[in-house]
Design a protein around this motif. Structure first.
Motif, PDB file in Angstrom:
ATOM      1  N   TYR A   1       0.820  -1.231  -0.064  1.00  0.00           N
ATOM      2  CA  TYR A   1       0.137   0.124  -0.106  1.00  0.00           C
ATOM      3  C   TYR A   1       0.958   1.249   0.037  1.00  0.00           C
ATOM      4  O   TYR A   1       0.463   2.274  -0.376  1.00  0.00           O
ATOM      5  CB  TYR A   1      -0.931   0.093   1.289  1.00  0.00           C
ATOM      6  CG  TYR A   1      -1.812  -0.963   1.176  1.00  0.00           C
ATOM      7  CD1 TYR A   1      -3.057  -0.979  -0.050  1.00  0.00           C
ATOM      8  CD2 TYR A   1      -2.246  -1.752   2.057  1.00  0.00           C
ATOM      9  CE1 TYR A   1      -3.855  -2.122  -0.116  1.00  0.00           C
ATOM     10  CE2 TYR A   1      -3.274  -2.789   2.076  1.00  0.00           C
ATOM     11  CZ  TYR A   1      -4.110  -2.752   0.989  1.00  0.00           C
ATOM     12  OH  TYR A   1      -5.130  -3.717   0.975  1.00  0.00           O
ATOM     13  N   TRP A   2       2.005   1.098   0.399  1.00  0.00           N
ATOM     14  CA  TRP A   2       3.025   2.316   0.487  1.00  0.00           C
ATOM     15  C   TRP A   2       3.107   2.699  -0.933  1.00  0.00           C
ATOM     16  O   TRP A   2       3.556   3.939  -1.331  1.00  0.00           O
ATOM     17  CB  TRP A   2       4.397   2.250   0.985  1.00  0.00           C
ATOM     18  CG  TRP A   2       3.987   1.938   2.577  1.00  0.00           C
ATOM     19  CD1 TRP A   2       4.368   0.652   3.137  1.00  0.00           C
ATOM     20  CD2 TRP A   2       4.086   2.852   3.574  1.00  0.00           C
ATOM     21  NE1 TRP A   2       3.918   0.804   4.663  1.00  0.00           N
ATOM     22  CE2 TRP A   2       4.018   2.213   4.707  1.00  0.00           C
ATOM     23  CE3 TRP A   2       3.679   4.183   3.366  1.00  0.00           C
ATOM     24  CZ2 TRP A   2       3.657   3.101   5.964  1.00  0.00           C
ATOM     25  CZ3 TRP A   2       3.600   5.060   4.578  1.00  0.00           C
ATOM     26  CH2 TRP A   2       3.318   4.346   5.812  1.00  0.00           C
ATOM     27  N   SER A   3       3.096   1.942  -1.968  1.00  0.00           N
ATOM     28  CA  SER A   3       3.244   2.475  -3.317  1.00  0.00           C
ATOM     29  C   SER A   3       2.118   3.283  -3.813  1.00  0.00           C
ATOM     30  O   SER A   3       2.467   4.156  -4.745  1.00  0.00           O
ATOM     31  CB  SER A   3       3.165   1.118  -4.404  1.00  0.00           C
ATOM     32  OG  SER A   3       2.019   0.434  -4.156  1.00  0.00           O
ATOM     33  N   LEU A   4       1.042   3.502  -3.054  1.00  0.00           N
ATOM     34  CA  LEU A   4       0.010   4.240  -3.354  1.00  0.00           C
ATOM     35  C   LEU A   4      -0.089   5.434  -2.311  1.00  0.00           C
ATOM     36  O   LEU A   4      -0.748   6.393  -2.967  1.00  0.00           O
ATOM     37  CB  LEU A   4      -1.496   3.349  -3.140  1.00  0.00           C
ATOM     38  CG  LEU A   4      -1.739   2.100  -3.858  1.00  0.00           C
ATOM     39  CD1 LEU A   4      -3.063   1.818  -3.328  1.00  0.00           C
ATOM     40  CD2 LEU A   4      -1.637   2.335  -5.393  1.00  0.00           C
ATOM     41  N   ILE A   5       0.863   5.546  -1.370  1.00  0.00           N
ATOM     42  CA  ILE A   5       0.920   6.673  -0.529  1.00  0.00           C
ATOM     43  C   ILE A   5       2.208   7.554  -0.803  1.00  0.00           C
ATOM     44  O   ILE A   5       1.930   8.946  -0.940  1.00  0.00           O
ATOM     45  CB  ILE A   5       0.969   6.188   0.754  1.00  0.00           C
ATOM     46  CG1 ILE A   5      -0.406   5.292   1.150  1.00  0.00           C
ATOM     47  CG2 ILE A   5       0.843   7.340   1.707  1.00  0.00           C
ATOM     48  CD1 ILE A   5      -0.360   4.706   2.381  1.00  0.00           C
ATOM     49  N   LEU A   6       3.334   6.919  -0.957  1.00  0.00           N
ATOM     50  CA  LEU A   6       4.464   7.646  -0.973  1.00  0.00           C
ATOM     51  C   LEU A   6       4.744   8.364  -2.327  1.00  0.00           C
ATOM     52  O   LEU A   6       5.002   9.746  -2.280  1.00  0.00           O
ATOM     53  CB  LEU A   6       5.881   6.805  -0.673  1.00  0.00           C
ATOM     54  CG  LEU A   6       5.701   5.955   0.785  1.00  0.00           C
ATOM     55  CD1 LEU A   6       7.074   5.152   0.834  1.00  0.00           C
ATOM     56  CD2 LEU A   6       5.624   7.167   1.717  1.00  0.00           C
ATOM     57  N   PRO A   7       4.624   7.847  -3.341  1.00  0.00           N
ATOM     58  CA  PRO A   7       5.016   8.436  -4.837  1.00  0.00           C
ATOM     59  C   PRO A   7       4.145   9.940  -4.863  1.00  0.00           C
ATOM     60  O   PRO A   7       4.695  10.824  -5.393  1.00  0.00           O
ATOM     61  CB  PRO A   7       4.441   7.602  -5.909  1.00  0.00           C
ATOM     62  CG  PRO A   7       4.701   6.343  -5.455  1.00  0.00           C
ATOM     63  CD  PRO A   7       4.226   6.476  -3.979  1.00  0.00           C
ATOM     64  N   GLY A   8       2.844   9.901  -4.354  1.00  0.00           N
ATOM     65  CA  GLY A   8       1.991  11.292  -4.596  1.00  0.00           C
ATOM     66  C   GLY A   8       1.785  11.915  -3.523  1.00  0.00           C
ATOM     67  O   GLY A   8       0.777  12.583  -3.032  1.00  0.00           O
ATOM     68  N   MET A   9       2.757  12.034  -2.428  1.00  0.00           N
ATOM     69  CA  MET A   9       2.419  12.662  -1.154  1.00  0.00           C
ATOM     70  C   MET A   9       2.364  14.151  -1.164  1.00  0.00           C
ATOM     71  O   MET A   9       1.434  14.788  -0.529  1.00  0.00           O
ATOM     72  CB  MET A   9       3.561  12.444  -0.149  1.00  0.00           C
ATOM     73  CG  MET A   9       3.688  11.018   0.652  1.00  0.00           C
ATOM     74  SD  MET A   9       4.817  10.768   1.950  1.00  0.00           S
ATOM     75  CE  MET A   9       6.377  11.280   1.070  1.00  0.00           C
ATOM     76  N   ILE A  10       2.814  14.569  -2.321  1.00  0.00           N
ATOM     77  CA  ILE A  10       2.577  16.107  -2.332  1.00  0.00           C
ATOM     78  C   ILE A  10       2.081  16.420  -3.675  1.00  0.00           C
ATOM     79  O   ILE A  10       2.763  16.169  -4.806  1.00  0.00           O
ATOM     80  CB  ILE A  10       3.847  16.689  -2.207  1.00  0.00           C
ATOM     81  CG1 ILE A  10       4.417  16.654  -0.612  1.00  0.00           C
ATOM     82  CG2 ILE A  10       4.027  18.324  -2.320  1.00  0.00           C
ATOM     83  CD1 ILE A  10       5.691  17.339  -0.123  1.00  0.00           C
ATOM     84  N   SER A  11       1.042  17.407  -3.771  1.00  0.00           N
ATOM     85  CA  SER A  11       0.877  17.804  -5.189  1.00  0.00           C
ATOM     86  C   SER A  11       1.327  19.241  -5.316  1.00  0.00           C
ATOM     87  O   SER A  11       1.042  19.898  -4.595  1.00  0.00           O
ATOM     88  CB  SER A  11      -0.854  17.830  -5.161  1.00  0.00           C
ATOM     89  OG  SER A  11      -1.514  18.729  -6.385  1.00  0.00           O
ATOM     90  N   THR A  12       2.106  19.363  -6.547  1.00  0.00           N
ATOM     91  CA  THR A  12       2.642  20.659  -6.653  1.00  0.00           C
ATOM     92  C   THR A  12       1.933  21.709  -6.707  1.00  0.00           C
ATOM     93  O   THR A  12       1.762  23.002  -5.972  1.00  0.00           O
ATOM     94  CB  THR A  12       3.585  20.536  -7.777  1.00  0.00           C
ATOM     95  OG1 THR A  12       4.605  19.623  -7.733  1.00  0.00           O
ATOM     96  CG2 THR A  12       4.372  21.855  -7.863  1.00  0.00           C
ATOM     97  N   PHE A  13       0.819  21.707  -7.259  1.00  0.00           N
ATOM     98  CA  PHE A  13      -0.092  22.987  -7.534  1.00  0.00           C
ATOM     99  C   PHE A  13      -0.868  23.142  -6.482  1.00  0.00           C
ATOM    100  O   PHE A  13      -1.010  24.441  -5.827  1.00  0.00           O
ATOM    101  CB  PHE A  13      -1.267  22.385  -8.605  1.00  0.00           C
ATOM    102  CG  PHE A  13      -2.360  23.240  -8.863  1.00  0.00           C
ATOM    103  CD1 PHE A  13      -2.252  24.291  -9.623  1.00  0.00           C
ATOM    104  CD2 PHE A  13      -3.583  23.136  -8.143  1.00  0.00           C
ATOM    105  CE1 PHE A  13      -3.411  25.141  -9.783  1.00  0.00           C
ATOM    106  CE2 PHE A  13      -4.607  23.949  -8.276  1.00  0.00           C
ATOM    107  CZ  PHE A  13      -4.516  25.145  -9.170  1.00  0.00           C
ATOM    108  N   ASN A  14      -1.279  22.064  -5.535  1.00  0.00           N
ATOM    109  CA  ASN A  14      -2.053  22.170  -4.317  1.00  0.00           C
ATOM    110  C   ASN A  14      -1.061  22.796  -3.341  1.00  0.00           C
ATOM    111  O   ASN A  14      -1.194  24.007  -2.452  1.00  0.00           O
ATOM    112  CB  ASN A  14      -2.507  21.097  -3.655  1.00  0.00           C
ATOM    113  CG  ASN A  14      -3.549  20.375  -4.244  1.00  0.00           C
ATOM    114  OD1 ASN A  14      -4.165  21.217  -5.438  1.00  0.00           O
ATOM    115  ND2 ASN A  14      -3.912  19.201  -4.058  1.00  0.00           N
TER     116      ASN A  14
END
Length: 289
Positions: A139-152
């Protein structure tokens, strides 16, 4: 009293008509999905378009909740959505707050952040990174890569920059460090913005399915969207299987619509509670240029 001219009245009437048509276009698919999910085999065969079932039937929902896969996928999606939303909000808000201060290398860090907004790494490098980190089927593969959205992050940073600097200076004089200022001052003042972006992150996490297909080989770890894709597109329910489970099996299409409706309900339920913060939160972070 202000009186509207004839042109203004015609303009308002056109706006109301246009919004009414848009509203109907949005409501019709939901009404169709709802009606078909409760329809019987007779309604489905006799009517081309079902806007309201003549006889209510719960067979599709009995079939869905009789399967262990659907309930497990709902639980996985709910837990992942909560975790991903909390992690993304925490990481985005802390980094946005940190970049509001000027320090050595702050401009370089900000430029690197903006660079990721313009150029994405691509699918193959992302997959290779996740595989080399040993996160496949985790499940970390779904959490770690997208932790921060640059636009947000950029929008929340603009919101933090719009807060009165005098408050931060007074807190510094009283002996508060940056972490205390962030936790006790910045976060309470940014609740509308955080609520709006919490909705963004939650909807994105709930609807995500491609990364699950890409990184999850274990079908027991699939989310509801992947299971829904299997039901609707890849492998629709077998009528023979329905006959063996239910005395009066519903059409496979009603099972598909019931699955779509159940997968959509959580977001529809959560949205009204965050709606009052939605527009306000987004605008507060974007008016300052």
């Amino acid at each position: 009293m202000h009186y509207k001219s004839r042109a203004d009245k015609w303009f308002d009437a056109f706006n109301y008509l246009l919004l009414g048509v848009v509203c109907l276009c949005m409501i019709f698919p939901l009404l169709y999905i709802f009606s078909v999910s409760f329809s019987t085999m007779q309604d489905f065969v006799q009517k081309d378009i079902i806007l309201w079932p003549s006889k209510w039937d719960l067979g599709a929902y009995r079939y869905i909740f009789s399967t262990e896969t659907f309930g497990r996928a709902m639980l996985v999606s709910a837990c992942l959505t909560v975790v991903i939303t909390c992690v993304n909000l925490l990481m985005t808000s802390t980094m946005a707050f940190a970049t509001t201060f000027r320090f050595t290398g702050s401009k370089l860090i900000l430029r690197m952040i903006v660079f990721t907004l313009l150029f994405s790494p691509g699918l193959i490098p992302s997959y290779l990174m996740v595989r080399n980190l040993g996160l496949i089927n985790s499940y970390w593969s779904l959490i770690l890569p997208g932790m921060i959205s640059t636009f947000n992050l950029i929008v929340i940073r603009q919101f933090f920059q719009g807060l009165p600097k005098e408050i931060f200076e007074a807190a510094n004089i009283d002996g508060a460090n940056e972490l205390q200022i962030f936790r006790r001052i910045a976060l309470p003042l940014s609740k509308p913005a955080l609520a709006a972006f919490a909705l963004f992150y939650a909807v994105d996490a709930w609807n995500s399915y491609f990364n699950v297909i890409l990184y999850m080989n274990d079908t027991t770890k699939w989310t509801i969207q992947v299971v829904l894709r299997q039901i609707v597109i890849v492998a629709p329910p077998d009528n023979n299987l329905l006959s063996s489970l239910l005395r009066e099996p519903p059409p496979a299409q009603t099972v598909q619509m019931a699955a779509v409706l159940i997968a959509t309900l959580p977001i529809l339920i959560i949205y009204p509670f965050l709606q009052k913060h939605f527009a306000k939160g987004v605008m507060l972070g974007s008016v300052k240029g």
